[in-house]
Design an enzyme around this catalytic site. Structure first.
Site, short mmCIF file in Angstrom:
data_model
loop_
_atom_site.label_atom_id
_atom_site.label_comp_id
_atom_site.label_asym_id
_atom_site.label_seq_id
_atom_site.Cartn_x
_atom_site.Cartn_y
_atom_site.Cartn_z
N GLU A 193 -3.70 -4.61 -2.45
CA GLU A 193 -2.86 -3.88 -3.60
C GLU A 193 -1.66 -3.23 -2.97
O GLU A 193 -0.81 -2.84 -3.76
CB GLU A 193 -3.92 -2.55 -4.43
CG GLU A 193 -4.22 -1.32 -3.31
CD GLU A 193 -5.09 -1.66 -2.13
OE1 GLU A 193 -5.38 -0.48 -1.81
OE2 GLU A 193 -5.86 -2.67 -2.08
N CYS A 215 -11.35 -1.87 2.51
CA CYS A 215 -11.58 -0.55 3.20
C CYS A 215 -12.61 0.16 3.33
O CYS A 215 -13.66 -0.46 3.59
CB CYS A 215 -10.13 0.05 3.24
SG CYS A 215 -9.94 1.12 4.58
N HIS A 266 -5.54 -3.79 2.61
CA HIS A 266 -5.29 -3.39 1.30
C HIS A 266 -4.34 -4.47 0.89
O HIS A 266 -3.03 -4.39 0.48
CB HIS A 266 -4.57 -1.96 1.33
CG HIS A 266 -5.58 -1.21 1.70
ND1 HIS A 266 -6.24 -0.21 1.07
CD2 HIS A 266 -5.87 -0.51 2.72
CE1 HIS A 266 -7.02 0.69 1.59
NE2 HIS A 266 -6.88 0.36 2.70
#
Length: 228
Positions: free
Chosen positions: A197, A87, A195
């Site tokens: 994660e 990002c 993302h």
């Protein structure tokens, strides 16, 4: 020996703990790298996480690229080390010229926070070596300036060199050629807007990001086993 992954922290970064937790759940060791540091603590891989580095003033990533740590990140990349920008981190890597092109405002000038489908276009990168080509992953996005752009020559080069790493199945932000992530010529630097994660546990709604994080740890582990 666990792979050590440095996570760069700028004023305004807000995803460093998410990345650290996800990597540690998979057996990695996370090391914070403050933006004012002049080195990388000898880590095996580096993540530039999401957030709003320096408040995204001037232009996203434009100030962060001048932080001392970015010189060390650049040297790490030039030596073949794995570097992943997520990002805002993708934006920083573009501003630092570690990746070509730029990220501009989403089409419609709307902030997007939703889960999207990504198609893995190549497995020959530090972030996709454990994935399958053509695999579709459900990964969240959270951005206002994720619309990837580049000139025609750069796009042609990315396509010819198989350097488009991810494409959106349904383009949410107007990104050129549905691009969600790209890699460097050496395939060791990868930037993506979604993302992984935030898709690292089923409690989060998807664990599809795990294969990408495992890929990064595998690449970092290979570097960790090299003789000094």
């Amino acid at each position: 020996m666990s792979a050590r992954v440095g996570i760069v922290v700028f004023p305004g970064t807000n995803c460093e703990l998410d990345v650290a937790w996800a990597l540690e759940q998979l057996g990695g060791r996370a090391e914070p790298l403050w933006h004012g540091d002049a080195g990388t603590k000898g880590v095996d891989a580096i993540v530039v996480p999401g957030g709003f580095a320096h408040g995204d003033y001037l232009r996203t990533g434009a100030i962060a690229r001048f932080s001392p740590v970015m010189e060390a990140v650049t040297e790490h990349a030039r030596a073949g080390g794995a570097v992943v920008g997520i990002c805002n981190g993708f934006q920083v890597l573009c501003e630092a010229h570690l990746l070509p092109g730029a990220l501009q405002k989403n089409s419609g000038s709307k902030f997007l926070c939703e889960t999207v489908e990504l198609r893995v276009e190549t497995t020959k990168t530090v972030l996709t070596n454990q994935a399958r080509g053509g695999e579709v992953l459900r990964i969240p996005i959270n951005h206002f300036e994720g619309n990837y752009v580049c000139d025609d020559r750069t796009l042609a080069q990315l396509r010819a060199d198989d350097r488009v790493v991810f494409r959106y199945v349904r383009n949410p932000n107007g990104s050129l050629d549905d691009i969600a992530g790209i890699c460097s010529e050496g395939r060791n630097v990868v930037g993506l807007m979604p993302h992984p994660e935030r898709a690292s546990d089923t409690l989060l709604g998807s664990a599809d990001g795990v294969v990408l994080l495992k890929s990064l740890l595998a690449a970092a582990g290979n570097r960790a086993t090299l003789p000094a």
